[in-house]
Design an enzyme around this catalytic site. Structure first.
Site, short mmCIF file in Angstrom:
data_model
loop_
_atom_site.label_atom_id
_atom_site.label_comp_id
_atom_site.label_asym_id
_atom_site.label_seq_id
_atom_site.Cartn_x
_atom_site.Cartn_y
_atom_site.Cartn_z
N ASN A 112 63.22 29.25 7.00
CA ASN A 112 63.90 29.32 8.30
C ASN A 112 65.37 28.92 8.21
OD1 ASN A 112 60.94 28.33 10.19
ND2 ASN A 112 61.73 30.39 9.83
N TRP B 160 58.66 36.36 22.46
CA TRP B 160 58.35 35.95 23.84
C TRP B 160 59.63 35.99 24.69
CZ3 TRP B 160 59.77 31.98 27.19
CH2 TRP B 160 58.90 31.70 28.25
N SER C 295 60.34 26.10 8.60
CA SER C 295 60.02 26.34 7.19
C SER C 295 61.29 26.30 6.34
CB SER C 295 59.33 27.69 7.02
OG SER C 295 60.27 28.74 7.20
N GLY D 201 60.50 33.89 19.48
CA GLY D 201 61.59 34.86 19.61
C GLY D 201 61.15 36.09 20.39
N ASP E 110 53.99 30.56 16.11
CA ASP E 110 54.84 31.73 15.91
C ASP E 110 54.93 32.58 17.18
OD1 ASP E 110 56.52 33.38 14.50
OD2 ASP E 110 54.92 34.43 13.42
N GLY E 111 56.05 33.27 17.33
CA GLY E 111 56.21 34.23 18.42
C GLY E 111 57.20 33.81 19.50
#
Ligand code: IPE
Ligand code: IPE
Ligand code: MG
Length: 248
Positions: A70, A27, A67, A25, A22-23
């Protein structure tokens, strides 16, 4: 840097590590770029994590890549993720073969675009006899979807008279999950500082050790994985018993 790797006890490695990547976006946003730039840069973290696990001797690595929920993202981002999947899968064949890694998927892969399905199936077939590690990609996966499918399958077996109601056990449930045949994850890692499970492997992580790091996925490197494993190895897993019992 290599010091941290040497502290890992290879005899008590988790046999299965699961990662909520995760992360991406955030970043990209921090760099003033589109979210998709973050996804592109997450590929290197995938490669590092896969290599590090294989080198250490971890037998199963499951990566949460997309997911069920998503699918609610903007179409532009979904399309970019699907194309990235196709290009990455075809590029990674060499790495998987060289490292003797088998690819599998969990999730509702029927819902993926046919191009993605085709590339995936090819790589799954080509790596099917590899034995060093199994890399599991969770694609269009959610735990509630998986459990719903399992309930349907078990109910059908009962309705057809192939299974007795009294025979339904934890083992029967395991046999009807996407993860059939895989050991339970002992360690679950989530990056990006979010402290939630987001519908991932709810049944299977009942007794997993949870590890959260603020590192954003595109910054995740082998050292971060080593840190997570070291944290896991410093914990006492009691499974409902007392510390005295565990140490007896
Ligand atoms: C994880 O990064 C990748 C996927 C869920 C596909 P995100 O895209 O969720 O990034 P953030 O959480 O918005 O920063
Ligand atoms: C979880 O990340 C799914 C994947 C990593 C593929 P999300 O970024 O979609 O999770 P939420 O929505 O923040 O819980
Ligand atoms: Mg996210």
């Amino acid at each position: 840097m290599s010091g941290i790797k040497n502290q890992i006890n290879l005899n008590t490695l988790p046999s299965h590590i699961a990662v909520i990547m995760d992360g991406n976006g955030r970043w990209a946003k921090m760099k003033g770029k589109l979210r998709t730039f973050g996804h592109e840069n997450g590929v290197k973290s995938v490669r590092e994590t896969v290599e590090a696990c294989a080198e250490l001797g971890v037998k199963y690595l499951t990566l949460y890549a997309f997911s069920t929920e998503n699918w609610n993202r903007p179409k532009f981002e979904i399309n970019a993720l699907m194309s990235l999947l196709v290009s990455t899968i075809s590029k990674e064949e060499k790495t998987l073969m060289e490292n003797n890694i088998r690819l599998q998927t969990i999730g509702n892969t029927d819902s993926l675009p046919s191009k993605v399905r085709k590339e995936l199936q090819q790589l799954i077939d080509r790596t099917a006899t590899n034995t060093r590690m199994t890399l599991v990609l969770a694609l269009s996966y959610s735990s509630r979807w998986e459990l719903t499918e399992a309930v349907k399958a078990i109910a059908a077996q009962v309705a057809e008279g192939k299974l007795k109601l009294e025979s339904i056990s934890e083992d029967i449930i395991n046999q009807n999950l996407q993860t059939v045949g895989m050991p339970e994850p002992e360690l679950l890692i989530r990056t990006s500082g979010e402290h939630r499970i987001s519908n991932f492997l709810l049944w299977q992580i009942s007794y997993a050790e949870l590890y959260f790091t603020d590192v954003l996925w595109p910054d995740f490197r082998k050292e971060h994985l080593y840190e997570a494993i070291l944290s896991y190895q410093q914990r006492e897993r009691r499974f409902g018993m007392t510390s005295e019992q565990v140490n007896a």
